[in-house]
Enzyme design. Structure first.
Site, mmCIF file in Angstrom:
data_model
loop_
_atom_site.group_PDB
_atom_site.id
_atom_site.type_symbol
_atom_site.label_atom_id
_atom_site.label_comp_id
_atom_site.label_asym_id
_atom_site.label_seq_id
_atom_site.Cartn_x
_atom_site.Cartn_y
_atom_site.Cartn_z
ATOM 1 N N ASP A 68 51.898 34.509 53.704
ATOM 2 C CA ASP A 68 52.146 35.926 53.938
ATOM 3 C C ASP A 68 53.190 36.358 52.922
ATOM 4 O O ASP A 68 54.165 35.639 52.675
ATOM 5 C CB ASP A 68 52.621 36.204 55.367
ATOM 6 C CG ASP A 68 52.332 37.649 55.750
ATOM 7 O OD1 ASP A 68 51.230 38.151 55.427
ATOM 8 O OD2 ASP A 68 53.207 38.305 56.347
ATOM 9 N N TYR A 169 50.700 45.157 44.427
ATOM 10 C CA TYR A 169 51.799 45.927 43.835
ATOM 11 C C TYR A 169 52.128 45.487 42.400
ATOM 12 O O TYR A 169 53.128 45.937 41.838
ATOM 13 C CB TYR A 169 53.052 45.777 44.703
ATOM 14 C CG TYR A 169 52.954 46.396 46.090
ATOM 15 C CD1 TYR A 169 53.339 47.713 46.319
ATOM 16 C CD2 TYR A 169 52.482 45.667 47.175
ATOM 17 C CE1 TYR A 169 53.266 48.284 47.588
ATOM 18 C CE2 TYR A 169 52.402 46.220 48.450
ATOM 19 C CZ TYR A 169 52.795 47.529 48.650
ATOM 20 O OH TYR A 169 52.724 48.091 49.911
ATOM 21 N N LYS A 190 52.140 35.073 35.333
ATOM 22 C CA LYS A 190 52.467 35.315 36.745
ATOM 23 C C LYS A 190 52.410 34.005 37.530
ATOM 24 O O LYS A 190 53.296 33.711 38.337
ATOM 25 C CB LYS A 190 51.499 36.347 37.346
ATOM 26 C CG LYS A 190 51.836 36.664 38.803
ATOM 27 C CD LYS A 190 50.855 37.621 39.472
ATOM 28 C CE LYS A 190 51.203 37.761 40.949
ATOM 29 N NZ LYS A 190 50.194 38.422 41.760
HETATM 30 P P1 ITT Z 1 45.543 37.645 53.748
HETATM 31 O O1 ITT Z 1 46.436 38.101 54.875
HETATM 32 O O2 ITT Z 1 44.108 37.543 54.119
HETATM 33 O O3 ITT Z 1 46.066 36.394 53.084
HETATM 34 P P2 ITT Z 1 46.455 40.091 52.478
HETATM 35 O O4 ITT Z 1 46.028 40.827 51.243
HETATM 36 O O5 ITT Z 1 46.468 40.845 53.779
HETATM 37 O O6 ITT Z 1 45.597 38.765 52.591
HETATM 38 P P3 ITT Z 1 49.342 39.763 52.689
HETATM 39 O O7 ITT Z 1 49.357 40.303 54.046
HETATM 40 O O8 ITT Z 1 50.133 38.537 52.406
HETATM 41 O O9 ITT Z 1 47.865 39.469 52.195
HETATM 42 O O10 ITT Z 1 49.779 40.818 51.584
HETATM 43 C C1 ITT Z 1 50.622 41.883 51.809
HETATM 44 C C2 ITT Z 1 50.453 42.913 50.739
HETATM 45 O O11 ITT Z 1 51.190 42.526 49.604
HETATM 46 C C3 ITT Z 1 49.024 43.210 50.287
HETATM 47 O O12 ITT Z 1 48.906 44.607 50.125
HETATM 48 C C4 ITT Z 1 48.908 42.582 48.952
HETATM 49 O O13 ITT Z 1 48.117 43.321 48.070
HETATM 50 C C5 ITT Z 1 50.366 42.568 48.468
HETATM 51 N N1 ITT Z 1 50.589 41.351 47.709
HETATM 52 C C6 ITT Z 1 50.539 40.081 48.179
HETATM 53 N N2 ITT Z 1 50.754 39.217 47.168
HETATM 54 C C7 ITT Z 1 50.927 39.957 46.047
HETATM 55 C C8 ITT Z 1 51.145 39.660 44.698
HETATM 56 O O14 ITT Z 1 51.213 38.400 44.274
HETATM 57 N N3 ITT Z 1 51.273 40.661 43.825
HETATM 58 C C9 ITT Z 1 51.194 41.926 44.219
HETATM 59 N N4 ITT Z 1 50.963 42.316 45.480
HETATM 60 C C10 ITT Z 1 50.832 41.342 46.398
#
Ligand code: ITT
Length: 212
Positions: A68, A169, A190
């Site tokens: 997460d 983001y 990255k």
């Molecule tokens: P899962 O829960 O299925 O893993 P998700 O996209 O819902 O996928 P998260 O809840 O962890 O994943 O992500 C929270 C938000 O942060 C989501 O809008 C992602 O696009 C963003 N995010 C996560 N990792 C990122 C990254 O490496 N770079 C940019 N944005 C990221």
């Protein structure tokens, strides 16, 4: 070594596979036949990561991990944080289309920050690993062990979106020590310096010592 990664986000899956290389076989939810939208109702990244991994463990009885991730912006008291995926939709709860809409999420963040000169922010990833340990060699009884790994990358939120790679983001986040956003730096860089890379390296370090 085979491990299920409990995510519905293809970008995360690609990043983790590329960070871990061929040291471990990372299996997707689709590959184990898990097509559900796994609930994320926790109030912290730690709770959500564990909830996702626990869901897969309970339904499929395999060793698995989940990540997460949140973007924490100092001038917004750490928001969007654990609500990063739904930041825009929290403003418009009736519009479910906005859940996971990265453009809308970034637009809201840039609007909330406005001309604030304090742009300091960080990505934080928490990985929860649930290891299935067979007590009996035939696998008829097993216990689980839970571990968490954190990765942080410091940086700042720029004033307009730049770059076409990455996801979420990335177009508005510039990591410390670079003059480009993650979306401009591209996945090779990255995946060497990111929050997810740092948490994943700790996971890999731990896994090296164990057989799942
Ligand atoms: P899962 O829960 O299925 O893993 P998700 O996209 O819902 O996928 P998260 O809840 O962890 O994943 O992500 C929270 C938000 O942060 C989501 O809008 C992602 O696009 C963003 N995010 C996560 N990792 C990122 C990254 O490496 N770079 C940019 N944005 C990221």
């Amino acid at each position: 070594m085979k491990l299920v990664f409990a995510t519905n986000n293809q970008h995360k899956l690609d990043e983790i596979k590329s960070i871990l290389g061929d040291k471990f076989e990372v299996v997707s939810l689709r590959e184990i036949g898990c097509l559900e939208d796994i609930p994320e109702t926790g109030k912290t990244l730690e709770e959500n990561a564990l909830q996702k991994a626990q869901y897969v463990y309970d339904h499929f009885h395999v060793s698995c991990f989940a990540d997460d991730t949140g973007l924490e912006v100092d001038a917004l008291n750490g928001a969007p944080g654990v609500y990063s995926a739904r930041y825009a939709s929290l403003e418009h709860p009736d519009n479910i289309e906005l859940g996971h809409d990265s453009e809308a999420n970034m637009d809201r963040l840039l609007r909330e920050l406005g001309n604030n000169n304090n742009r300091k922010a960080r990505f934080r990833t928490v990985i929860a690993l649930i290891e299935k340990k067979d007590v009996c060699p035939c696998g008829c009884t097993s216990i689980k062990q839970v571990h968490q790994f954190e990765g942080i990358v410091e940086g700042k939120i720029i004033r307009e979106k730049r770059g076409g790679e990455g996801f979420g983001y990335d177009p508005i986040f510039q990591p410390e020590g670079y003059d480009k956003t993650f979306a401009e730096l591209g996945t090779d860089i990255k995946n060497k310096i990111s929050h997810r890379a740092r948490a994943t390296e700790k996971l890999a370090e731990y896994l090296k010592t164990f057989r799942l």
